[in-house]
Motif scaffolding. Structure first.
Motif, mmCIF file in Angstrom:
data_model
loop_
_atom_site.group_PDB
_atom_site.id
_atom_site.type_symbol
_atom_site.label_atom_id
_atom_site.label_comp_id
_atom_site.label_asym_id
_atom_site.label_seq_id
_atom_site.Cartn_x
_atom_site.Cartn_y
_atom_site.Cartn_z
ATOM 1 N N LEU A 100 6.486 42.183 64.543
ATOM 2 C CA LEU A 100 7.437 42.673 63.539
ATOM 3 C C LEU A 100 8.185 43.923 63.978
ATOM 4 C CD1 LEU A 100 5.205 42.120 60.392
ATOM 5 C CD2 LEU A 100 7.200 40.777 61.060
ATOM 6 N N GLY A 101 7.565 44.740 64.834
ATOM 7 C CA GLY A 101 8.209 45.978 65.259
ATOM 8 C C GLY A 101 9.466 45.747 66.065
ATOM 9 N N PHE A 102 9.439 44.750 66.937
ATOM 10 C CA PHE A 102 10.598 44.484 67.792
ATOM 11 C C PHE A 102 11.686 43.683 67.080
ATOM 12 C CE2 PHE A 102 7.477 45.196 71.326
ATOM 13 C CZ PHE A 102 8.141 46.273 71.888
ATOM 14 N N TYR A 103 11.346 43.126 65.938
ATOM 15 C CA TYR A 103 12.338 42.342 65.189
ATOM 16 C C TYR A 103 13.390 43.299 64.609
ATOM 17 C CZ TYR A 103 13.814 38.118 62.696
ATOM 18 O OH TYR A 103 14.498 37.002 62.263
ATOM 19 N N PRO A 104 14.674 42.939 64.669
ATOM 20 C CA PRO A 104 15.728 43.855 64.195
ATOM 21 C C PRO A 104 15.458 44.353 62.778
ATOM 22 C CG PRO A 104 16.701 41.984 65.328
ATOM 23 C CD PRO A 104 15.233 41.691 65.207
ATOM 24 N N ARG A 105 15.561 45.655 62.601
ATOM 25 C CA ARG A 105 15.225 46.271 61.321
ATOM 26 C C ARG A 105 16.083 45.732 60.181
ATOM 27 N NH1 ARG A 105 14.170 47.790 57.002
ATOM 28 N NH2 ARG A 105 13.323 49.789 56.298
ATOM 29 N N HIS A 106 17.374 45.485 60.440
ATOM 30 C CA HIS A 106 18.251 45.024 59.363
ATOM 31 C C HIS A 106 17.928 43.595 58.943
ATOM 32 C CE1 HIS A 106 20.338 43.396 62.916
ATOM 33 N NE2 HIS A 106 20.930 42.542 62.103
ATOM 34 N N LEU A 107 17.214 42.864 59.811
ATOM 35 C CA LEU A 107 16.778 41.514 59.449
ATOM 36 C C LEU A 107 15.379 41.544 58.821
ATOM 37 C CD1 LEU A 107 17.987 39.490 62.576
ATOM 38 C CD2 LEU A 107 19.080 39.662 60.329
#
Length: 377
Positions: A100-107
């Motif tokens: 989850l950390g590497f997933y784009p924050r806005h998504l």
């Protein structure tokens, strides 16, 4: 009302899992409706943390998907979070941090907090060390990082990436101890170790726990006329190696590895001393349990342990990896029971005042509120 979802890829029911269960139960008592999202590899059956959570009537969502950096798995977690109307993602461990950390924050949209319960790798070049390095990198993209020991706030890996972490010590509820628990579980073993100086250790049978040092301390105790025995509670890949060390040290008949025991803390009052010989720890729940049990403690100076034990006021502290120092501390406890029990009584008072589950939960709820306020801004 804040709805947190706790994410973990659990490999047993040890310290981190106990912290999560305590936190889930206290949050539920406060009507916060927490969720446990338990992730794992394809084909993995129900995990112990899932079973225990369901017993406590906590909402459990078990997700299984292919191991590795799995975008499908990440989206599966996020769709679950959306469906459960979660306000906060609370990750425990490198798997959730990485996915989850590497997933784009806005998504990702939902604010995320990660608790570091302690990095366990002790070897410079190992698969776990690589995972932990990547997980540390992922923390730079997570909204809030929490550590369970002050010393971890200054960990080189956090400094490397410029990560500032909040400190929230672990807490436990008031425990119900039962002196009949161990004899009822192990009648034959109870008879075998009767009248001996009984040492207890609890934890995964893995290299960072340092159980070989504890085994190596026994011959010196025997040579000093102390009729001792060691009971180790836990499972893991180190069992064969530890068995071989006990044979080589000539103490195989004094070392009893009894596997996993539910509610192992209930056994503590049946023993003369609790030993924690770890090479690395955050804030071990087993030490807090032993403090509540009022049993004398000898532990290594790792993580938050010295602070918890009031730098020796509530237990005996030794350097990690030193079997001579460990055997000496055990001998002191054996020969000076009055001093040992004074320290144990001080520990009992300290754990109730400083390391309660209510205090820990207050601090996490405060961090959740800060994250949500920042999100609204």
């Amino acid at each position: 009302m804040i709805v947190p979802s706790h994410i973990i890829d659990s490999g047993g029911l040890y310290g981190a899992e106990k912290v999560i269960l305590n936190l889930l139960e206290e949050q539920q008592r406060r009507h916060s409706h927490p969720k446990l999202i338990s992730i794992g590899d394809d084909g993995v059956p129900e995990k112990a943390i899932e079973t225990e959570s369901r017993k406590k009537n906590i909402d459990v969502i078990a997700l299984r998907f292919k191991n590795g950096f799995n975008i499908h798995g990440t989206r599966q977690i996020l769709s679950t979070l959306e469906a459960t109307k979660s306000d906060i993602i609370h990750s425990h461990g490198y798997k959730g941090d990485i996915l989850l950390g590497f997933y784009p924050r806005h998504l990702r949209k939902i604010p995320m907090l990660s608790t570091l319960h302690g990095w366990t790798s002790t070897r410079l070049f190992s698969k776990m060390r690589i995972y932990e390095f990547v997980a540390a990198l992922s923390l730079t993209r997570i909204d809030r990082v929490v550590v369970v020991s002050r010393i971890m706030q200054d960990h080189p890996r956090l400094r490397m990436f410029g990560i500032k972490a909040a400190y929230i010590p672990n807490g436990i509820p008031a425990l119900d101890f039962d002196k009949r628990y161990f004899p009822t579980l192990h009648t034959e073993l109870t008879d075998t170790i009767k009248n001996k100086f009984k040492i207890l250790a609890v934890g995964r049978l893995s290299p960072e726990k340092g159980f070989e040092v504890l085994i190596q301390a026994l011959p010196r105790l025997n040579s000093r006329g102390i009729d001792c025995c060691l009971v180790i509670v836990g499972e893991g890949d180190e069992k064969y190696r530890l068995t071989q060390i006990a044979v080589e040290e000539g103490v195989a008949d004094r070392v009893h590895m009894i596997g996993y025991v539910p509610d192992a803390y209930k056994m503590m009052p049946s023993f003369d001393v609790f030993a924690l010989p770890s090479y690395t720890e955050g804030l071990p729940i087993t030490v807090l349990e032993a403090m509540q049990a009022g049993v004398p403690i000898v532990a290594t100076t790792v993580g938050e342990v010295p602070e918890v034990l009031a730098h020796g006021g509530c237990g005996y502290l030794i350097p990690p990896g030193n079997s001579a120092a460990l055997s000496e501390a055990l001998e002191i406890i054996y020969r000076n029971r009055e001093d040992a029990h004074e320290k144990a009584n001080a520990a009992k008072q300290r754990v109730h005042s400083e390391y309660s589950v209510e205090r820990m939960t207050d601090k996490y709820m405060h961090e959740y509120e800060r994250l949500l306020k920042a999100e609204r801004r």
